[in-house]
Motif scaffolding. Structure first.
Motif, short mmCIF file in Angstrom:
data_model
loop_
_atom_site.label_atom_id
_atom_site.label_comp_id
_atom_site.label_asym_id
_atom_site.label_seq_id
_atom_site.Cartn_x
_atom_site.Cartn_y
_atom_site.Cartn_z
N THR A 182 0.89 -1.16 0.00
CA THR A 182 0.00 0.00 0.00
C THR A 182 0.92 1.21 0.00
O THR A 182 1.84 1.29 0.83
CB THR A 182 -0.91 0.01 1.24
OG1 THR A 182 -1.67 -1.21 1.25
CG2 THR A 182 -1.86 1.19 1.21
N ALA A 183 0.71 2.12 -0.93
CA ALA A 183 1.64 3.23 -1.09
C ALA A 183 0.91 4.46 -1.63
O ALA A 183 -0.20 4.36 -2.16
CB ALA A 183 2.76 2.84 -2.05
N ALA A 184 1.58 5.59 -1.48
CA ALA A 184 1.11 6.83 -2.09
C ALA A 184 2.23 7.36 -2.98
O ALA A 184 3.40 7.35 -2.58
CB ALA A 184 0.76 7.86 -1.02
N ILE A 185 1.88 7.78 -4.16
CA ILE A 185 2.83 8.42 -5.08
C ILE A 185 2.41 9.88 -5.20
O ILE A 185 1.29 10.18 -5.63
CB ILE A 185 2.82 7.75 -6.47
CG1 ILE A 185 3.19 6.27 -6.37
CG2 ILE A 185 3.77 8.49 -7.42
CD1 ILE A 185 3.02 5.50 -7.68
N PHE A 191 -3.07 7.06 -4.54
CA PHE A 191 -3.00 6.02 -3.51
C PHE A 191 -3.17 4.68 -4.20
O PHE A 191 -4.09 4.49 -5.00
CB PHE A 191 -4.09 6.25 -2.47
CG PHE A 191 -3.90 7.56 -1.75
CD1 PHE A 191 -3.10 7.64 -0.61
CD2 PHE A 191 -4.50 8.71 -2.22
CE1 PHE A 191 -2.91 8.84 0.04
CE2 PHE A 191 -4.33 9.93 -1.57
CZ PHE A 191 -3.52 10.00 -0.44
N CYS A 192 -2.26 3.76 -3.88
CA CYS A 192 -2.21 2.47 -4.58
C CYS A 192 -2.23 1.31 -3.58
O CYS A 192 -1.69 1.41 -2.49
CB CYS A 192 -0.92 2.34 -5.38
SG CYS A 192 -0.58 3.67 -6.52
N ARG A 193 -2.80 0.20 -4.04
CA ARG A 193 -2.70 -1.05 -3.33
C ARG A 193 -2.61 -2.15 -4.38
O ARG A 193 -3.46 -2.25 -5.25
CB ARG A 193 -3.92 -1.30 -2.44
CG ARG A 193 -3.76 -2.58 -1.61
CD ARG A 193 -4.95 -2.91 -0.72
NE ARG A 193 -5.39 -1.79 0.08
CZ ARG A 193 -6.57 -1.16 -0.08
NH1 ARG A 193 -7.41 -1.54 -1.02
NH2 ARG A 193 -6.91 -0.14 0.69
N GLY A 194 -1.53 -2.93 -4.28
CA GLY A 194 -1.38 -4.00 -5.25
C GLY A 194 0.04 -4.52 -5.25
O GLY A 194 0.84 -4.23 -4.36
N ASP A 195 0.35 -5.29 -6.27
CA ASP A 195 1.66 -5.89 -6.38
C ASP A 195 2.75 -4.82 -6.49
O ASP A 195 2.60 -3.85 -7.24
CB ASP A 195 1.71 -6.81 -7.59
CG ASP A 195 3.00 -7.61 -7.62
OD1 ASP A 195 3.11 -8.57 -6.84
OD2 ASP A 195 3.91 -7.24 -8.40
N ALA A 196 3.81 -5.02 -5.72
CA ALA A 196 4.90 -4.03 -5.68
C ALA A 196 5.46 -3.74 -7.06
O ALA A 196 5.81 -2.59 -7.36
CB ALA A 196 6.01 -4.52 -4.75
N SER A 197 5.52 -4.74 -7.92
CA SER A 197 6.09 -4.51 -9.26
C SER A 197 5.21 -3.56 -10.07
O SER A 197 5.73 -2.75 -10.84
CB SER A 197 6.28 -5.83 -10.00
OG SER A 197 5.03 -6.45 -10.25
N ARG A 198 3.90 -3.61 -9.89
CA ARG A 198 3.00 -2.70 -10.61
C ARG A 198 3.10 -1.28 -10.06
O ARG A 198 3.11 -0.32 -10.81
CB ARG A 198 1.55 -3.18 -10.54
CG ARG A 198 1.24 -4.37 -11.38
CD ARG A 198 1.29 -4.08 -12.86
NE ARG A 198 0.09 -3.35 -13.30
CZ ARG A 198 -0.01 -2.71 -14.44
NH1 ARG A 198 0.99 -2.70 -15.30
NH2 ARG A 198 -1.11 -2.06 -14.76
N VAL A 199 3.18 -1.16 -8.74
CA VAL A 199 3.33 0.17 -8.12
C VAL A 199 4.65 0.79 -8.56
O VAL A 199 4.71 1.96 -8.93
CB VAL A 199 3.22 0.08 -6.59
CG1 VAL A 199 3.53 1.42 -5.94
CG2 VAL A 199 1.84 -0.42 -6.17
N ARG A 200 5.71 0.00 -8.54
CA ARG A 200 7.02 0.47 -8.98
C ARG A 200 6.98 0.91 -10.44
O ARG A 200 7.50 1.96 -10.81
CB ARG A 200 8.05 -0.65 -8.77
CG ARG A 200 9.46 -0.30 -9.10
CD ARG A 200 10.45 -1.41 -8.70
NE ARG A 200 10.04 -2.75 -9.00
CZ ARG A 200 9.75 -3.69 -8.09
NH1 ARG A 200 9.83 -3.44 -6.81
NH2 ARG A 200 9.39 -4.91 -8.46
N SER A 201 6.34 0.12 -11.27
CA SER A 201 6.22 0.44 -12.69
C SER A 201 5.47 1.76 -12.89
O SER A 201 5.87 2.59 -13.71
CB SER A 201 5.51 -0.70 -13.42
OG SER A 201 5.25 -0.36 -14.75
#
Length: 133
Positions: A53-56, A97-107
């Protein structure tokens, strides 16, 4: 090793004031420290796996990139839970605000950073799957 960079005068002045106020002995020492912090941050981001779970948060010039950013957000809609947007003069500040697979958030973060009209993009990791680290 000696090297050279093209840096806007205002940015260099701010950098010089910062490293001097922090008590570094030289600009070179401050640059090495900043580079090390950048590498550490990148390495941490690259090693994330599992659900996060992250915020960009990022700023951008609205007229130059808004359509592309909207298209990008649609492309990543499976991980985007909410967005927040505000105007600051000719610039916009947006938080995704994101929730999901780390590789998708990183992308998504890397794609946002790729636009010339985006000033800065920062990731705030709010939660990582405990098995991911």
């Amino acid at each position: 090793m000696r090297t050279s960079f093209n840096i806007p005068d205002e940015l260099l002045s701010e950098f010089d004031a910062t490293w001097q106020s922090e008590g570094f002995d030289s600009r070179s020492r401050a640059v090495r420290e900043a580079m090390q912090e950048y590498i550490e941050s990148h390495t941490e981001l690259e090693t994330l796996s599992g659900e996060v779970t992250a915020a960009i948060a990022f700023d951008y010039q609205h007229d130059h990139v808004i359509e592309e950013l909207h298209d990008l957000q649609h492309e990543y809609q499976e991980i985007i839970t909410t967005t927040s947007h505000t105007h600051e003069g000719d610039w916009c500040l947006e938080t995704i605000f994101c929730r999901g697979d780390a590789s998708r958030v990183r992308s998504l973060l890397y794609r946002i950073r790729d636009y010339d009209a985006v000033g800065r993009a920062k990731l705030l990791l709010l939660r990582a799957d405990s098995s991911a680290q």
